[in-house]
Design a protein around this motif. Structure first.
Motif, PDB file in Angstrom:
ATOM      1  N   LEU A 195      16.392  44.818  73.241  1.00 18.78           N
ATOM      2  CA  LEU A 195      17.349  44.152  74.123  1.00 18.78           C
ATOM      3  C   LEU A 195      17.277  42.639  73.944  1.00 18.78           C
ATOM      4  O   LEU A 195      18.302  41.963  73.812  1.00 18.78           O
ATOM      5  N   GLY A 196      16.058  42.120  73.921  1.00 17.42           N
ATOM      6  CA  GLY A 196      15.896  40.681  73.756  1.00 17.42           C
ATOM      7  C   GLY A 196      16.411  40.180  72.423  1.00 17.42           C
ATOM      8  O   GLY A 196      16.991  39.095  72.338  1.00 17.42           O
ATOM      9  N   LEU A 197      16.231  40.971  71.370  1.00 16.87           N
ATOM     10  CA  LEU A 197      16.702  40.560  70.049  1.00 16.87           C
ATOM     11  C   LEU A 197      18.225  40.491  69.991  1.00 16.87           C
ATOM     12  O   LEU A 197      18.794  39.594  69.363  1.00 16.87           O
ATOM     13  N   PHE A 198      18.894  41.427  70.660  1.00 15.80           N
ATOM     14  CA  PHE A 198      20.353  41.368  70.687  1.00 15.80           C
ATOM     15  C   PHE A 198      20.842  40.195  71.550  1.00 15.80           C
ATOM     16  O   PHE A 198      21.876  39.591  71.259  1.00 15.80           O
ATOM     17  N   ILE A 199      20.094  39.878  72.583  1.00 13.51           N
ATOM     18  CA  ILE A 199      20.428  38.680  73.365  1.00 13.51           C
ATOM     19  C   ILE A 199      20.255  37.439  72.488  1.00 13.51           C
ATOM     20  O   ILE A 199      21.044  36.484  72.575  1.00 13.51           O
ATOM     21  N   LEU A 200      19.252  37.467  71.617  1.00 18.23           N
ATOM     22  CA  LEU A 200      19.055  36.354  70.690  1.00 18.23           C
ATOM     23  C   LEU A 200      20.263  36.162  69.787  1.00 18.23           C
ATOM     24  O   LEU A 200      20.648  35.035  69.472  1.00 18.23           O
ATOM     25  N   LEU A 201      20.859  37.259  69.360  1.00 14.56           N
ATOM     26  CA  LEU A 201      22.058  37.152  68.521  1.00 14.56           C
ATOM     27  C   LEU A 201      23.159  36.407  69.264  1.00 14.56           C
ATOM     28  O   LEU A 201      23.861  35.563  68.688  1.00 14.56           O
ATOM     29  N   ILE A 202      23.317  36.720  70.547  1.00 15.33           N
ATOM     30  CA  ILE A 202      24.330  36.033  71.347  1.00 15.33           C
ATOM     31  C   ILE A 202      23.970  34.555  71.494  1.00 15.33           C
ATOM     32  O   ILE A 202      24.830  33.672  71.421  1.00 15.33           O
ATOM     33  N   VAL A 203      22.679  34.270  71.688  1.00 17.51           N
ATOM     34  CA  VAL A 203      22.235  32.877  71.801  1.00 17.51           C
ATOM     35  C   VAL A 203      22.547  32.117  70.519  1.00 17.51           C
ATOM     36  O   VAL A 203      22.959  30.951  70.546  1.00 17.51           O
ATOM     37  N   GLY A 204      22.385  32.770  69.374  1.00 19.22           N
ATOM     38  CA  GLY A 204      22.734  32.133  68.106  1.00 19.22           C
ATOM     39  C   GLY A 204      24.198  31.774  68.038  1.00 19.22           C
ATOM     40  O   GLY A 204      24.574  30.685  67.585  1.00 19.22           O
ATOM     41  N   VAL A 205      25.062  32.679  68.522  1.00 24.86           N
ATOM     42  CA  VAL A 205      26.503  32.399  68.576  1.00 24.86           C
ATOM     43  C   VAL A 205      26.781  31.226  69.520  1.00 24.86           C
ATOM     44  O   VAL A 205      27.614  30.360  69.224  1.00 24.86           O
ATOM     45  N   VAL A 206      26.068  31.203  70.666  1.00 29.98           N
ATOM     46  CA  VAL A 206      26.234  30.098  71.616  1.00 29.98           C
ATOM     47  C   VAL A 206      25.883  28.769  70.964  1.00 29.98           C
ATOM     48  O   VAL A 206      26.604  27.770  71.112  1.00 29.98           O
ATOM     49  N   LEU A 207      24.776  28.748  70.214  1.00 30.94           N
ATOM     50  CA  LEU A 207      24.362  27.511  69.551  1.00 30.94           C
ATOM     51  C   LEU A 207      25.405  27.048  68.528  1.00 30.94           C
ATOM     52  O   LEU A 207      25.722  25.856  68.449  1.00 30.94           O
ATOM     53  N   LEU A 208      25.942  27.976  67.758  1.00 26.94           N
ATOM     54  CA  LEU A 208      26.971  27.606  66.785  1.00 26.94           C
ATOM     55  C   LEU A 208      28.199  27.033  67.494  1.00 26.94           C
ATOM     56  O   LEU A 208      28.817  26.077  67.010  1.00 26.94           O
ATOM     57  N   GLY A 209      28.553  27.618  68.628  1.00 24.52           N
ATOM     58  CA  GLY A 209      29.679  27.095  69.394  1.00 24.52           C
ATOM     59  C   GLY A 209      29.404  25.705  69.944  1.00 24.52           C
ATOM     60  O   GLY A 209      30.299  24.847  69.977  1.00 24.52           O
ATOM     61  N   GLU A 210      28.143  25.460  70.350  1.00 25.73           N
ATOM     62  CA  GLU A 210      27.773  24.145  70.890  1.00 25.73           C
ATOM     63  C   GLU A 210      27.891  23.048  69.835  1.00 25.73           C
ATOM     64  O   GLU A 210      28.050  21.878  70.177  1.00 25.73           O
ATOM     65  N   SER A 211      27.825  23.420  68.563  1.00 24.39           N
ATOM     66  CA  SER A 211      27.899  22.411  67.500  1.00 24.39           C
ATOM     67  C   SER A 211      29.289  21.797  67.396  1.00 24.39           C
ATOM     68  O   SER A 211      29.431  20.660  66.944  1.00 24.39           O
ATOM     69  N   LYS A 227      37.016  21.210  63.904  1.00 25.00           N
ATOM     70  CA  LYS A 227      38.074  22.222  63.820  1.00 25.00           C
ATOM     71  C   LYS A 227      37.957  22.967  62.501  1.00 25.00           C
ATOM     72  O   LYS A 227      37.783  22.352  61.451  1.00 25.00           O
ATOM     73  N   LEU A 228      38.033  24.270  62.573  1.00 18.89           N
ATOM     74  CA  LEU A 228      38.020  25.121  61.389  1.00 18.89           C
ATOM     75  C   LEU A 228      39.374  25.792  61.263  1.00 18.89           C
ATOM     76  O   LEU A 228      39.778  26.542  62.159  1.00 18.89           O
ATOM     77  N   PHE A 229      40.085  25.496  60.189  1.00 19.43           N
ATOM     78  CA  PHE A 229      41.423  26.050  59.965  1.00 19.43           C
ATOM     79  C   PHE A 229      42.345  25.795  61.164  1.00 19.43           C
ATOM     80  O   PHE A 229      43.024  26.692  61.661  1.00 19.43           O
ATOM     81  N   ASP A 230      42.290  24.537  61.644  1.00 18.42           N
ATOM     82  CA  ASP A 230      43.116  24.050  62.753  1.00 18.42           C
ATOM     83  C   ASP A 230      42.751  24.672  64.100  1.00 18.42           C
ATOM     84  O   ASP A 230      43.494  24.528  65.076  1.00 18.42           O
ATOM     85  N   HIS A 231      41.618  25.353  64.194  1.00 16.94           N
ATOM     86  CA  HIS A 231      41.156  25.921  65.465  1.00 16.94           C
ATOM     87  C   HIS A 231      39.856  25.235  65.872  1.00 16.94           C
ATOM     88  O   HIS A 231      38.897  25.201  65.095  1.00 16.94           O
ATOM     89  N   ALA A 232      39.833  24.687  67.087  1.00 22.23           N
ATOM     90  CA  ALA A 232      38.645  23.984  67.563  1.00 22.23           C
ATOM     91  C   ALA A 232      37.486  24.956  67.753  1.00 22.23           C
ATOM     92  O   ALA A 232      37.669  26.077  68.237  1.00 22.23           O
ATOM     93  N   LEU A 233      36.298  24.526  67.342  1.00 17.60           N
ATOM     94  CA  LEU A 233      35.079  25.313  67.541  1.00 17.60           C
ATOM     95  C   LEU A 233      34.575  25.039  68.953  1.00 17.60           C
ATOM     96  O   LEU A 233      33.979  23.993  69.218  1.00 17.60           O
ATOM     97  N   ILE A 234      34.839  25.968  69.850  1.00 17.92           N
ATOM     98  CA  ILE A 234      34.573  25.767  71.283  1.00 17.92           C
ATOM     99  C   ILE A 234      33.361  26.592  71.713  1.00 17.92           C
ATOM    100  O   ILE A 234      33.227  27.754  71.325  1.00 17.92           O
ATOM    101  N   PRO A 235      32.456  26.013  72.533  1.00 15.49           N
ATOM    102  CA  PRO A 235      31.277  26.751  72.990  1.00 15.49           C
ATOM    103  C   PRO A 235      31.659  27.933  73.891  1.00 15.49           C
ATOM    104  O   PRO A 235      32.686  27.915  74.562  1.00 15.49           O
TER     105      PRO A 235
END
Length: 270
Positions: A195-211, A227-235
């Motif tokens: 369970l914790g490892l799958f939560i980590l995957l979500i945390v990784g996505v959150v970090l990428l969004g924060e960038s 912006k990637l392909f005219d779409h903003a990278l939003i957290p």
């Protein structure tokens, strides 16, 4: 002080404590295994001082990371490829991108490791014994390595130092009190680590969004939004993050209950 005691900070603290406990699983197992290489009469002291020093260094690492993110706010590179990638990159951007990828890689690696390793402590008894000082230093060193992903995960949830430090200290106290007990419990109940490892995957996505808006927020300039392909990278929003965790927890509870029911039925039909 009153500003720190808010529902958002308390909610973040609860999530951080849970994540620190999950991320400390490998650390707890390592401490339990490594401490057995010290003289028997010093093993308890080895665990105590190893955890105390490591937790203190983890708080220092957290403070340094926060200071660097604040100090190095100016973009050192600006992408200008309209329709492909645009926006500014600063230190925080790199921390979030590298950290997000590192955490996702770690989660995938640990899931794979769990599927392939039959016995976690295999081969430990064959290694030579070490002095108490050597074992403490090894525990501190490995704890710092383990702490990198936990600090990055924490930064994805909040940047309030008091909340972050409190979660780290509380996790350290829990490790001191329950090092052996928690390691044995989690070893017998591996579903909580999954369970914790799958939560980590979500945390990784959150970090990428924060960038995405890191440089834009630091310089108060929306033009620096990535912006990637005219779409903003939003957290990912906090509500979406908490909802995702809640869904994972509910699914795990239902699945565990159903698995126990099936096991009882199998035993009754034999």
């Amino acid at each position: 002080m009153a500003d720190l005691i808010t529902l958002e900070n308390l909610g973040n603290l609860m999530v951080l404590i849970f994540l620190q406990a999950v991320l400390g699983f490998d650390n707890l197992l390592y401490i339990s295994i490594e401490s057995k290489r010290a003289p028997a009469e010093k093993q308890k002291a080895v665990r105590f001082w190893g955890i105390i020093i490591a937790v203190a260094l983890r708080v220092v690492l957290l403070f340094v990371m926060l200071q660097l993110i604040t100090a190095l706010s100016e973009p050192f590179y600006i992408f200008n490829l309209p329709g492909i990638i645009e926006g500014g990159v600063n230190f925080a951007t790199m921390v979030f991108v590298v950290g997000g990828m590192f955490i996702m890689y770690t989660a995938f690696k640990e899931i794979t490791h769990m599927l392939t390793v039959e016995e976690l402590g295999a081969g430990v008894g064959n290694k030579n014994a070490k002095s108490a000082t050597q074992v403490v230093m090894l525990i501190v060193f490995m704890n710092l390595i383990f702490s990198f992903d936990s600090v990055l995960s924490a930064l994805a949830i909040t940047k309030v130092f008091a909340v972050l430090a409190t979660a780290i200290v509380l996790s350290g106290i829990a490790m001191l009190a329950l090092a052996d007990t928690v390691a044995v419990f989690l070893e017998k109940n591996r579903m909580y680590e999954v369970l914790g490892l799958f939560i980590l995957l979500i945390v990784g996505v959150v970090l990428l969004g924060e960038s995405g808006p890191a440089a834009a927020h630091a310089m108060h300039d929306d033009a620096l939004q990535i912006k990637l392909f005219d779409h903003a990278l939003i957290p990912m929003s906090k509500s979406t993050f908490y909802f995702s965790i809640a869904v994972l927890v509910v699914v795990e509870i239902i699945q565990s209950g159903y698995a126990r029911k099936l096991e009882v039925e199998r035993k009754n039909t034999r």
